[in-house]
Design an enzyme around this catalytic site. Structure first.
Site, PDB file in Angstrom:
ATOM      1  CG  LEU A 151     -47.598  50.152 -18.172  1.00  0.00           C
ATOM      2  CD1 LEU A 151     -46.114  50.190 -17.794  1.00  0.00           C
ATOM      3  CD2 LEU A 151     -48.457  50.525 -16.976  1.00  0.00           C
ATOM      4  CG  ASP A 152     -51.816  55.887 -21.209  1.00  0.00           C
ATOM      5  OD1 ASP A 152     -52.400  55.025 -21.880  1.00  0.00           O
ATOM      6  OD2 ASP A 152     -52.397  56.839 -20.668  1.00  0.00           O
ATOM      7  CE  LYS A 153     -46.447  58.749 -27.263  1.00  0.00           C
ATOM      8  NZ  LYS A 153     -45.275  59.615 -26.965  1.00  0.00           N
ATOM      9  CG  HIS A 252     -56.218  58.143 -19.790  1.00  0.00           C
ATOM     10  ND1 HIS A 252     -56.610  59.037 -20.767  1.00  0.00           N
ATOM     11  CD2 HIS A 252     -55.311  57.332 -20.398  1.00  0.00           C
ATOM     12  CE1 HIS A 252     -55.979  58.785 -21.896  1.00  0.00           C
ATOM     13  NE2 HIS A 252     -55.181  57.746 -21.693  1.00  0.00           N
ATOM     14  NE  ARG A 255     -52.184  60.755 -18.105  1.00  0.00           N
ATOM     15  CZ  ARG A 255     -52.125  60.632 -19.434  1.00  0.00           C
ATOM     16  NH1 ARG A 255     -52.079  59.420 -19.987  1.00  0.00           N
ATOM     17  NH2 ARG A 255     -52.095  61.705 -20.194  1.00  0.00           N
TER      18      ARG A 255
END
Length: 331
Positions: A151-153, A252, A255
């Site tokens: 998962l992204d930060k 991503h 997003r």
């Protein structure tokens, strides 16, 4: 067997110190992988030890890619543990921080609720990470639990971790076969006008001076296919709450695709407007394992974005033709 009187006790003790038995949690790895995880030494060095017979498997020579099983005996060069110890001492100590909250487990598959702001893996500009905390917490164990996906930060929510190599191998295979399904909640800008819909675009990396970023195209073949399904849960004039299921695992992609549709995730400084929210309003809500077991948790968002008042989790989206969320998904 009686001790050999010609071998002094210190030598026998030293020999025993560099022989170990393969444990269940590390079974199924290649010999080279096993040594990398056990010793954290350069791959080239370990490969040379195996090739020259300084590493023995069950008393004999072995290939670097031989698969190890429970109970196999591995003999290391007598200096190997000392080299590994000196390397660890020369490195900065891992961050002694608590693991994220544990949501549940299924055998050696664990589900954590990763908080926003904590990276999955260490990287440039940040040493703290879920992987680093696992390594510190389980230091000295035969197998260090490993994140199965990313998962992204700034994305919160369900992150799967493998407590054994067999679990890691099984789940990464399930990801490649699109048998592991992942669903997200996202607050996006504006009123979502499309209803329940499947979105398919083509993504490729673009260098726009802001770090890693994906460029989105409507033209088939202009990059990698990215597909997801969207179900609106709440629509207002300024923002909408969406339930999203991934059908592919592109960097991503949630997003980038939602921003391409004119509805960026709130708080997204890379694809939208960071001032729209104090944080990225994207949460990994639910992961469904191949056997149907579900791990889920609601985000801890505050008003006006709070969803904790929901009496239950929103109903999952249909699986669709492509399954869900293969590969190294990062959103």
């Amino acid at each position: 067997m009686p001790e050999d009187p010609h071998v002094p006790p210190p030598a026998r003790a030293a020999e025993a110190s560099h022989i170990f038995t393969v444990q269940a949690v590390e079974s199924g790895q290649k010999l080279l992988q096993l040594l990398q995880r056990r010793l954290d030494l350069p791959q080239g060095l370990l490969h040379r030890w195996i090739r020259t017979g300084q590493v023995r498997l069950n008393g004999g020579r072995a290939k670097p890619f031989a698969i190890v099983a429970v109970g196999d005996m591995v003999r290391l060069p007598p200096f190997a543990q000392g080299m590994a110890g000196r390397r660890k001492e020369s490195e900065s100590a891992p961050v002694a921080a608590a693991l994220p909250p544990l949501v549940g487990r299924s055998g050696d598959i664990w589900a954590f609720n990763k908080p926003s702001g904590l990276p999955t893996q260490p990287g440039t500009g940040h040493e703290d990470s879920v992987a680093g905390r696992l390594a510190a917490f389980y230091a000295g164990q035969p197998y260090i639990p490993t994140p199965i996906h990313r998962l992204d930060k700034d994305t919160s929510g369900i992150l799967l971790v493998a407590g054994s190599f067999a679990a890691l191998s099984a789940m990464t295979s399930a990801l490649r076969r699109h048998e592991l399904h992942k669903e997200y909640l996202a607050w996006v800008s504006g009123s979502w006008p499309h209803g329940e819909r499947r979105l398919t675009h083509w993504l490729c990396k673009a260098n726009m001076g802001t770090g890693e970023r994906m460029r989105v195209s409507d033209v088939p073949g202009e990059g990698m296919e990215a597909s997801l399904s969207v179900q609106p849960l709440s629509c207002g004039p300024e923002r909408s709450l969406l339930l999203i299921r991934l059908h592919t695992g592109r960097t991503h992609q949630i997003r980038a695709q939602l921003a391409h549709m004119g509805h960026p995730v709130l708080g997204d400084g890379k694809y939208g407007t960071p001032g729209s929210s104090p944080r990225l309003m994207l949460h990994a809500l639910r992961v469904i394992l191949p056997g149907g077991e579900v791990f889920a948790c609601l985000p801890e968002w505050r008003e006006p974005f709070a969803v904790s008042a929901m009496p239950s989790l929103p109903e999952g989206l249909p699986q669709g033709e492509a399954g869900g969320g293969g590969g190294e998904t990062r959103n």
